[in-house]
Design a protein around this motif. Structure first.
Motif, PDB file in Angstrom:
ATOM      1  N   UNK A 298       0.832  -1.209   0.000  1.00 16.10           N
ATOM      2  CA  UNK A 298       0.000   0.000   0.000  1.00 16.10           C
ATOM      3  C   UNK A 298       0.860   1.250   0.000  1.00 16.10           C
ATOM      4  N   UNK A 299       1.913   1.254   0.802  1.00 23.06           N
ATOM      5  CA  UNK A 299       2.819   2.400   0.847  1.00 23.06           C
ATOM      6  C   UNK A 299       3.519   2.591  -0.500  1.00 23.06           C
ATOM      7  N   UNK A 300       3.962   1.511  -1.090  1.00 20.55           N
ATOM      8  CA  UNK A 300       4.642   1.580  -2.396  1.00 20.55           C
ATOM      9  C   UNK A 300       3.695   2.156  -3.443  1.00 20.55           C
ATOM     10  N   UNK A 301       2.449   1.693  -3.419  1.00 23.36           N
ATOM     11  CA  UNK A 301       1.434   2.182  -4.356  1.00 23.36           C
ATOM     12  C   UNK A 301       1.177   3.675  -4.156  1.00 23.36           C
TER      13      UNK A 301
ATOM     14  N   UNK B  73       0.693  10.241  -4.159  1.00 16.72           N
ATOM     15  CA  UNK B  73       1.425  11.405  -3.663  1.00 16.72           C
ATOM     16  C   UNK B  73       2.029  12.296  -4.757  1.00 16.72           C
ATOM     17  N   UNK B  74       2.380  11.787  -5.937  1.00 14.88           N
ATOM     18  CA  UNK B  74       2.891  12.709  -6.961  1.00 14.88           C
ATOM     19  C   UNK B  74       1.885  13.782  -7.368  1.00 14.88           C
ATOM     20  N   UNK B  75       0.600  13.471  -7.332  1.00 14.95           N
ATOM     21  CA  UNK B  75      -0.428  14.446  -7.703  1.00 14.95           C
ATOM     22  C   UNK B  75      -1.044  15.141  -6.492  1.00 14.95           C
TER      23      UNK B  75
ATOM     24  N   UNK C  30       5.141  14.430   4.358  1.00 17.00           N
ATOM     25  CA  UNK C  30       5.570  13.072   4.691  1.00 17.00           C
ATOM     26  C   UNK C  30       5.044  12.597   6.049  1.00 17.00           C
ATOM     27  N   UNK C  31       5.221  13.385   7.088  1.00 16.61           N
ATOM     28  CA  UNK C  31       4.827  12.944   8.423  1.00 16.61           C
ATOM     29  C   UNK C  31       3.314  12.774   8.510  1.00 16.61           C
ATOM     30  N   UNK C  32       2.589  13.669   7.886  1.00 17.34           N
ATOM     31  CA  UNK C  32       1.132  13.563   7.891  1.00 17.34           C
ATOM     32  C   UNK C  32       0.673  12.308   7.157  1.00 17.34           C
ATOM     33  N   UNK C  33       1.309  12.020   6.028  1.00 21.93           N
ATOM     34  CA  UNK C  33       0.981  10.816   5.271  1.00 21.93           C
ATOM     35  C   UNK C  33       1.269   9.556   6.090  1.00 21.93           C
ATOM     36  N   UNK C  34       2.431   9.484   6.704  1.00 19.68           N
ATOM     37  CA  UNK C  34       2.808   8.294   7.476  1.00 19.68           C
ATOM     38  C   UNK C  34       1.873   8.094   8.663  1.00 19.68           C
ATOM     39  N   UNK C  35       1.507   9.184   9.324  1.00 15.59           N
ATOM     40  CA  UNK C  35       0.600   9.096  10.460  1.00 15.59           C
ATOM     41  C   UNK C  35      -0.785   8.600  10.014  1.00 15.59           C
TER      42      UNK C  35
END
Length: 211
Positions: free
Chosen positions: A178-181, A187-189, A194-199
């Motif tokens: 899921x993270x790789x996807x 995320x490119x669009x 980063x921290x918000x996404x990981x959380x």
């Protein structure tokens, strides 16, 4: 009363087909097998579904509807669009891409090469319905063309990756996949910090354990 009985028969057919697709696979299951498993006559089968593909597609749609409803409910309290979208992706991958009941439709019966305007419009209303709003939240703009490109390329990417996982060519677990996807197709669009996404991803996986 007749309508209720008809709906119950249709549900029996879908459940029977799901069991057989899981046990034997889509291609080794016939209409007669499904009728026997559902304990109904062939005439009743064909009244509800003209062929096996229509049954598989209806079963797929039922799973997709549940995923959208589950994600909507799980993220509705705080209205977090990022969380909602991540939950949808996790459930899509777990309960459709990796599910023997729905794999035939996901991998073989709906491919990016078959997409037309109607298909794109349907996905814009369902799976990708929050994409433009989420992009705007993070200061980006998704045009219709970029959204269509995201839909088509992310579909092809996900199918190739999960086929590779199932064939033992890629050793990702669901979280890694899921993270790789997301890092390559979302995320490119939609430039989420980063921290918000990981959380949000960690929270989405915690929620999905109970869904």
């Amino acid at each position: 009363m007749a309508y209720r009985k008809s709906a119950e028969t249709r549900e029996r057919i879908l459940k029977a087909a799901g069991r057989l697709f899981e046990e034997r696979g889509y291609y080794d299951t016939g209409m007669g097998d499904i009728a026997e498993e559902a304990d109904i006559g062939r005439a009743s089968m064909y009244y509800h579904f003209p062929d096996k593909e229509s049954i598989a597609r209806a079963l797929f749609d039922s799973f997709a509807d549940r995923i959208l409803a589950a994600a909507e409910g799980a993220a509705s309290e705080d209205g977090d669009l990022l969380l909602r979208i991540l939950i949808e992706y996790i459930l899509l991958f777990r309960d459709i891409a990796l599910n023997p009941k729905t794999q035939a439709v996901y991998y073989d019966l709906v491919t990016y090469a078959d997409y037309d305007a109607a298909n794109i419009e349907r996905l814009e209303r369902t799976t990708f319905r929050h994409a433009k709003q989420l992009a705007s939240t993070y200061g980006a703009r998704l045009t219709d063309e970029r959204l269509a490109a995201m839909i088509i390329t992310s579909d092809a990417f996900a199918k190739a990756m999960f086929k590779g996982i199932m064939n033992g060519l890629i050793g990702f677990d669901l979280e890694e996949a899921t993270d790789y996807f997301c890092r390559r197709c979302l995320l490119p669009d939609i430039p989420v910090p980063e921290e918000e996404y990981r959380r949000a991803l960690r929270k989405a996986f915690r929620i999905c354990k109970d869904l």
